[in-house]
Every structure is written in C-alpha cells, then in structure tokens.
Write a protein that holds these residues in place. Structure first.
Motif: not given
Length: 538
Positions: A379-401
């Motif tokens: 609840d601080r930055y524009v789409n902050d949680e959505a950005i983090c969710q995207a980062v989660v998905s992107m790091l999964a591509r290098i096997n980082v959970k």
C-alpha cells in the motif's frame, strides 16, 4: 408622543424585526472541507519517525522547517527568514519573530537547538537531514549558528524535511527522544502534535482518520482556503476510485493504472500525472553470514557477486514497465532519477539475460536455485505488490523460489528498517530529500556500521558495503566544483554497478485523482502539501 409618531416608531420596529428575522434565517457559511484518501496509513505524528514522502507531507501541514521548498523545488524561507554563510564552516539563520506554536508558546532559538539534537538522537529516521558534525550555537533568541568541522555546500539540502519541534512541549510530555518506526506502543508525539504550521491536527486515529483544522494564529499568509481537511485510509483500489467519482472524497493517491482513463472521462475528476523523482529498486541482504528464511544454511548466497548479477539479469524490468506499470514507468540504470544527475544518460541498464543468469547461478554453486523470503509493501508505491509478484515469477525461471511477504507499509517498515533490518530481499522506493546523488551514496548504499551515529547507511537495509563508495561520498559532500563533483558521483555509481550491489527498477509516474472542484500543486517529489490546496465552496 403623538399618534403619527407612534405609527412611525411601529413601522421602524417592524422593519428592524423583519431585517433581524431575515438575517437569522440565513444559513451559516458551511466550512470548506477537503476530504482525501491515501492507500496507506498515516501512523505516527512524530515528525522524526518515518522518512516517507506521504507522511512528510502530512507532517508539514502542522510542523515547519527552517528552510522549505517552493513549488519549483527551490529553497525558500520558512521559520528562518534568511540565512548566510559568514565563513565556509558557519551557517547563520535569522529566525522569524512573533511565531507561535499551536499551544501558544513562542518559537525561539532554543527550539531549533533542541530539534537539531532530537533529530539526530537514537530512534530518529531523519538523522542525515542535519550534518552529523554540525554544532548549533544560540547567538540570541532569534539567531542560530550551525558550525561545521569542514565546508559542506549541501549542508542544508535536507533541511526542508527537518521540521522544528517545541522544546518545552517535548520535555513536558516526555518525548525528548524520537519514536522509532518499529515502536510497538505510541508515544505522546505519535498521537499529538504541537507545530507552528498553518493547520492543527484536531484528531488522529492511526490508520483510520486524521482531521486537520485551520490554525487561526498562524504567522503567515496561506494560499489554501480550507477550513478543515480529513484524511482517511482506503486501501482497496476500487473503493478508493469509487469514493473519488462519487464525490465522497476530493483527492486520492494513487489512481490505479487501469482506472485512469475512467477517472479522466468522469467529468467530475481528473488524473494529475507527471514524472516522479522516486526510484523503485530491489535490495539483497549482503550483511548476514547466513541468509534468513532461506533453504541455504550456513552461508549467504548474496555475498557472492555471481548470485547478485544473476538476480539482476533474471528480472525483466522492460516487461514490468510495460505490463505491470502499463507504460507508466521509466526503467532505470541508476538508483537516482535522471533529472537529478546530469550524467545519468551515460549509464545503460544491462539487458535481461536468462541464459547468463542460469550460468552464473551454476558457477556460484546453485544450479538448482534456492528459496528465500521477499518483503514488499502492498500500500505504498504504485502497483508495489504486483511488481513483487512479477519478480517472484521471473526469478522462478532461474529456479529461485521466492516466498512473498507483502503487507501494509506500517508493518513492512517496522520489520525492515533500523534497528531490526529484518529482511533478506526487499522492494523499496526512494526520493533523495536533498534532491542530490550524495544522499544515495551516503544514506542508501553507504556502509552501515554498528554504533555509528552519523546516519550513514541508515536506509541501507541490504547491508551492502564498499569502502570506496564511502570515500567518494565524503569527497562529493565537500566538493564545490560541479564538473569535479559530477565526476566523483559517476565514480561512485560505477563502483556500485560493478558490485551489482542493488537492482534499480524504474521511476514511477505520479497519479493523483483530483476533484475538479479542487486546485492544488503537484511537485515531482510527490508531497501533498495542504497549504497549497484550495476547494471551490459548495
């Protein structure tokens, strides 16, 4: 008295009665009330608790600095009428006379000296706003000297967000020490204020409602025509937009990207958009010997430069800017907005490279990746949680959970900020309050050392440390030649980027939803300042 005189008198009395009745029947002029809603909470009223732009803007309705910023982000007088540097290491401030705090007590040099001590005391989130080596000396009741150990051309760069508190009020109410963001119980200063600003805070229910009322005893002229302003927290984006469009509130922040066209087409409100000076970035814990909440035991993968580079190359910021931010963000190669550093164009953001990222992870000994927790505000930055969710998905591509811990900013900041620094991987946004690169090199990436009271590295949640940057930052602080200074700043950012110390993402766009009945000023630092807000009377 004659009969004709009696008739004349009766007619006069009747006329007065009618006039009096007509005057009494007129409704009293309604108070001009500005209602506004933010996605997050205004937790504490202690002006040294949380260095966060929305909170700073709210504080500055009630409290005032010595030196402020005008609508163009240029220095302007506030509680100091004027200032000069009679010698390179001495700044002299001439204070306004006849200024009263909200409790009626006079503002004097004693309050400035007290505030200079309090803002640098343990628990303050604003320690770097005043130079660590500064000694404040009372010349007389309305003159204060700031004496430095060495010349510092940017000594007052962060003064606009250092506000002055009453010494007597703080001592009376047991709030001589600042309230840290991690405090679990409120202090008197958390729930009450006593500033010199144009508004008093009449009511404060943290996370629910805060009521500002015009201070009739204010020393200056105020552009605002508001009698009252009421802040409420509306965390849900759809509810926030509905409140704006229905007229329930006059201002919201932020307007969700998907709703901006609808707001602009409403006929009753508009989106005030523009570039913001805030940089959104990711930090990686490089301090602990063992990474917290991770599948890796006995060591910290982020201490390996290969892992940091792999994370950087795995995150596709172009996709985040286009899809998550819907084009309302500018990818960044630096930890500072290009508008604040003239040589920013010389830096290029490395392209996403999954193949190389996987190779680096394997070289570091993590071909199958690892797991860790990521802290993120929602609840601080524009789409902050959505950005983090995207980062989660992107790091999964290098096997980082990545286990995402997204929570309201009050809980988020209490967890990740000093003294706990309880985070392994996090998202943060930063606008340097000095509007200068030194702030980044000193406060965000400077070495964080136990017991150091200077404030260096105070917001370096990652614990990143390269002594070369500290040396450069100290030179930047005192250098007066712009060409030489810009070259030093470039050296500092070169070191940081070569270390893959942080992952800058983008500068987000401002997106305020504003009723067409409201007139206000939007600056690129994203502070909502009530003294520049006016509203058409109902």
């Amino acid at each position: 008295m004659s009969r004709s005189a009696l008739k004349t008198l009766a007619r006069g009395v009747s006329a007065v009665a009618v006039a009096t009745f007509a005057f009494a029947a007129l409704p009293a002029q309604a108070a001009n009330v500005f209602r506004f809603a933010f996605q997050g909470d205004l937790k504490s009223l202690d002006p040294y608790s949380l260095k966060e732009s929305f909170t700073e803007g709210m504080q500055e309705a009630a409290y005032e600095p010595l030196v402020t910023l005008d609508k163009n982000l240029k220095f302007a007088p506030a509680l100091a009428e004027s200032w000069e540097t009679p010698e390179p290491t001495r700044w002299r401030f001439h204070l306004r006379k006849n200024v009263k705090f909200h409790d009626g007590s006079p503002f004097t040099a004693d309050d400035v000296i007290f505030s200079a001590q309090r803002v640098r005391a343990p628990g303050s989130n604003f320690t770097t706003n005043v130079p660590a080596d500064a000694e404040f000396v009372k010349v007389d009741d309305y003159t204060v000297d700031m004496v430095l150990k060495k010349p510092n051309p940017i000594a007052i760069a962060q003064f606009p967000t250092w506000v002055i508190m009453s010494k007597a009020w703080s001592e009376k109410n047991g709030v001589v020490q600042p309230t840290p963001p991690s405090a679990t119980s409120p202090s008197y200063a958390t729930l009450h204020e006593n500033g010199t600003g144009p508004f008093v805070i009449a009511e404060h229910q943290p996370g629910v409602k805060t009521v500002f009322k015009k201070f009739d005893g204010y020393w200056g002229k105020v552009e605002s025509n508001l009698d009252e302003a009421i802040l409420t927290t509306i965390a849900n984006p759809a509810t926030r937009v509905a409140a704006l469009l229905s007229g329930e509130v006059d201002w919201i922040d932020p307007v969700p990207l998907q709703d901006q066209q609808r707001v602009n087409a409403s006929g009753t409100a508009t989106v005030m958009a523009g570039p913001e000076l805030r940089t959104i970035f990711l930090g990686m814990d490089q301090d602990r010997d063992e990474l917290k909440d991770s599948s890796v035991k006995g060591k910290n993968p982020f201490k390996d430069i290969k892992v940091r580079e792999a994370f950087y190359l795995a995150i596709d910021e172009d996709t985040i800017a286009k899809r998550v931010m819907r084009g309302q963000a500018v990818p960044s190669a630096l930890m500072i907005a290009p508008a604040l550093y003239d040589r920013a164009a010389e830096f290029k953001r490395p392209a996403t490279d999954l193949k190389k990222a996987k190779e680096l992870m394997a070289q570091a000994g993590y071909p199958d990746g690892f797991s860790l927790t990521m802290d993120c505000p929602n609840d601080r930055y524009v789409n902050d949680e959505a950005i983090c969710q995207a980062v989660v998905s992107m790091l999964a591509r290098i096997n980082v959970k990545v286990n995402l811990n997204a929570q309201p900013k009050a809980k988020y900041f209490a967890k990740v900020l000093a003294p706990n620094y309880d985070t392994s991987f996090y998202l943060l946004g930063w606008t340097p309050s000095s509007l200068d690169s030194h702030n980044i090199l000193y406060e965000i990436v400077g070495c964080r050392k136990p017991g150091d009271k200077s404030g260096r590295g105070g917001w370096n949640l990652a614990g990143y440390c390269d002594p070369k940057i500290d040396e450069i930052a100290d030179k930047v602080e005192s250098e007066t030649d712009k060409t030489k200074r810009d070259a030093l700043i470039k050296d500092g950012f070169d070191v940081l980027n070569a270390d893959w110390g942080y992952i800058p993402l983008h500068q987000q766009a401002l997106a305020w939803g504003v009723s067409k009945k409201v007139h206000l000023t939007q600056r690129a630092d994203n502070l909502l300042l009530l003294y520049w807000v006016s509203k058409d009377p109902s």
